[in-house]
Scaffold this motif. Structure first.
Motif, PDB file in Angstrom:
ATOM      1  N   PRO A 233       0.828  -1.272   0.030  1.00  0.00           N
ATOM      2  CA  PRO A 233       0.052   0.049   0.072  1.00  0.00           C
ATOM      3  C   PRO A 233       0.941   1.195  -0.019  1.00  0.00           C
ATOM      4  N   SER A 234       1.990   1.066   0.604  1.00  0.00           N
ATOM      5  CA  SER A 234       2.739   2.323   0.757  1.00  0.00           C
ATOM      6  C   SER A 234       4.346   1.933   0.658  1.00  0.00           C
TER       7      SER A 234
ATOM      8  N   MET B  97       1.162   0.878  -4.470  1.00  0.00           N
ATOM      9  CA  MET B  97       0.446   0.163  -5.532  1.00  0.00           C
ATOM     10  C   MET B  97      -0.664   1.287  -5.870  1.00  0.00           C
ATOM     11  N   THR B  98      -0.659   1.403  -7.336  1.00  0.00           N
ATOM     12  CA  THR B  98      -1.828   2.128  -7.976  1.00  0.00           C
ATOM     13  C   THR B  98      -3.088   1.638  -8.072  1.00  0.00           C
ATOM     14  N   LYS B  99      -4.180   2.307  -8.331  1.00  0.00           N
ATOM     15  CA  LYS B  99      -5.487   1.643  -8.188  1.00  0.00           C
ATOM     16  C   LYS B  99      -5.636   0.751  -9.305  1.00  0.00           C
ATOM     17  N   ASP B 100      -4.737   0.879 -10.457  1.00  0.00           N
ATOM     18  CA  ASP B 100      -4.709  -0.147 -11.286  1.00  0.00           C
ATOM     19  C   ASP B 100      -4.259  -1.507 -10.741  1.00  0.00           C
TER      20      ASP B 100
ATOM     21  N   THR C 208      -5.088  -6.778  -8.498  1.00  0.00           N
ATOM     22  CA  THR C 208      -5.084  -7.804  -7.362  1.00  0.00           C
ATOM     23  C   THR C 208      -6.265  -8.398  -6.985  1.00  0.00           C
ATOM     24  N   VAL C 209      -7.555  -7.481  -6.917  1.00  0.00           N
ATOM     25  CA  VAL C 209      -8.647  -8.072  -6.463  1.00  0.00           C
ATOM     26  C   VAL C 209      -9.087  -9.024  -7.456  1.00  0.00           C
ATOM     27  N   GLU C 210      -9.228  -8.909  -8.568  1.00  0.00           N
ATOM     28  CA  GLU C 210      -9.240  -9.551  -9.880  1.00  0.00           C
ATOM     29  C   GLU C 210      -8.304 -10.872  -9.807  1.00  0.00           C
ATOM     30  N   ALA C 211      -7.127 -10.882  -9.242  1.00  0.00           N
ATOM     31  CA  ALA C 211      -6.326 -12.093  -8.918  1.00  0.00           C
ATOM     32  C   ALA C 211      -6.930 -12.925  -7.874  1.00  0.00           C
TER      33      ALA C 211
ATOM     34  N   ASP D   2      -5.592   8.061  -0.334  1.00  0.00           N
ATOM     35  CA  ASP D   2      -6.788   7.968  -1.217  1.00  0.00           C
ATOM     36  C   ASP D   2      -7.922   7.038  -0.546  1.00  0.00           C
ATOM     37  N   GLU D   3      -8.872   6.775  -1.457  1.00  0.00           N
ATOM     38  CA  GLU D   3      -9.851   5.986  -0.578  1.00  0.00           C
ATOM     39  C   GLU D   3      -9.517   4.606   0.009  1.00  0.00           C
TER      40      GLU D   3
END
Length: 339
Positions: free
Chosen positions: A119-120, A134-137, A142-145, A184-185
């Motif tokens: 994350p950082s 990590m970028t938002k992409d 990663t969520v998709e993985a 960010d969020e």
């Protein structure tokens, strides 16, 4: 008194023959940097199934190559991994044991070549590589993985999926304010730091309707870190999203030794279980059947996760039955030596 440890337990329609769980433990034994299983894994896990464990959870299995702790970790990032896992699940189920898999991403604790993600951009320690923020992409990928890993786990015949959100690996890094310094969020408030885990749970639920577990580190053992109270809050969110059990561990986020002793994590399990009203698993230096029985009888957890004790004794359920003066079924081939 009837033993609770050796009684059956049903979680989301899946009935375990007892409450003894083989905790996920990395074996670092994939041989060719490809994440594939080999004969060792078949023998290692099947021997605990023959030993009458109720549920086996396969070691942390990487959902992406850069998410491995080491080059010798198991993987589930490719369809080529499904065949070996299918062989393993069939082998374990032959002996009346249920089997799960822990889906994982190592984050900044990865030791593989190339970029590692977190994350950082904070290294684990002075000897570790600095991760790429990590970028938002990257987060979406990663969520998709995780989702694709869950899909492959389903095809391979697993009964249970566990999300690894503990021990200083990627999801834990997002959860903790020590390692998540994003603006960010996905950073800042506890709701934002929880967002990645929420997204992973939602994505997995799209392709998986079996029991879903999450392993957490209930304490960072640091004044600025996560506490069990935080996991009561997040545990309620997990339950609302369909998580069936929280596997309660602790530590691993920072290179600080934890003072461990038998049952040192059980109070965390108890607090989350009753604070959230959710099933929990207790883990951590639980070695004796009487201790395991006490935890269950006093409703401090619902399942007992054993690690090193099952490395020492693959037939620990038999040991437990003898100590608790209960009967446990023997594998037919072992009946003459089981009593």
């Amino acid at each position: 008194m009837t033993s609770k440890l050796l009684s059956s337990y049903t979680i989301k329609g899946l009935t375990l023959k007892n409450r003894i769980v083989m905790a996920p433990m990395c074996m670092y034994s994939s041989e060719h940097d490809d994440g594939l299983l080999n004969d060792f894994h078949m023998i290692h896990y099947a021997s605990r199934a023959i030993g009458q464990v109720g549920l086996i959870i396969v070691e942390a299995t990487a959902i992406s190559p850069e998410g491995r702790i080491s080059h010798r970790d198991l993987g589930i990032w490719d369809d080529a991994h499904v065949e070996g896992f299918t062989k393993l699940t069939n082998l374990v189920k032959e002996h009346g044991c249920k089997i799960g898999i822990q889906l994982a991403h190592a984050g900044r604790k990865a030791t593989v070549t190339g970029d590692i993600l977190a994350p950082s951009p904070l290294a684990f320690d002075e000897n570790s590589k600095t991760p790429k923020e990590m970028t938002k992409d990257d987060i979406l990928a990663t969520v998709e993985a995780f989702k694709r890993g869950a899909e492959r786990a389903s095809r391979a015949g697993f009964d249970v999926i566990e999300i690894h959100a503990a021990h200083g690996y990627l999801i834990h890094e997002f959860l903790s304010p020590i390692t998540n310094q994003r603006s960010d969020e996905y950073g800042g408030s506890i709701e934002n730091r929880y967002r990645l885990l929420r997204d992973v749970i939602e994505a997995i639920k799209e392709v998986w309707d079996g029991p879903l577990l999450v392993r957490v580190s209930a304490s960072d053992y640091h004044e600025e870190g996560l506490t069990p109270d935080d996991f009561v809050t997040m545990g309620r969110w997990m339950k609302d999203k369909g998580v069936d059990l929280i596997d309660v561990s602790s530590g691993g986020l920072i290179p600080k030794g934890v003072r461990s002793y038998p049952g040192y994590q059980v109070p965390f399990s108890e607090k989350i279980k009753h604070g959230v009203d959710i099933a929990t698993g207790a883990v951590g230096l639980i070695t004796t059947p009487l201790h395991a029985e006490e935890i269950l009888q006093n409703e401090r957890a619902d399942l007992i996760f054993l690690g090193r004790e099952l490395l020492r004794d693959p037939y620990w359920p038999r040991t437990a039955a003898k100590e608790l003066r209960e009967k446990i079924d023997a594998p037919k081939q072992y009946e003459r030596g089981w009593l």
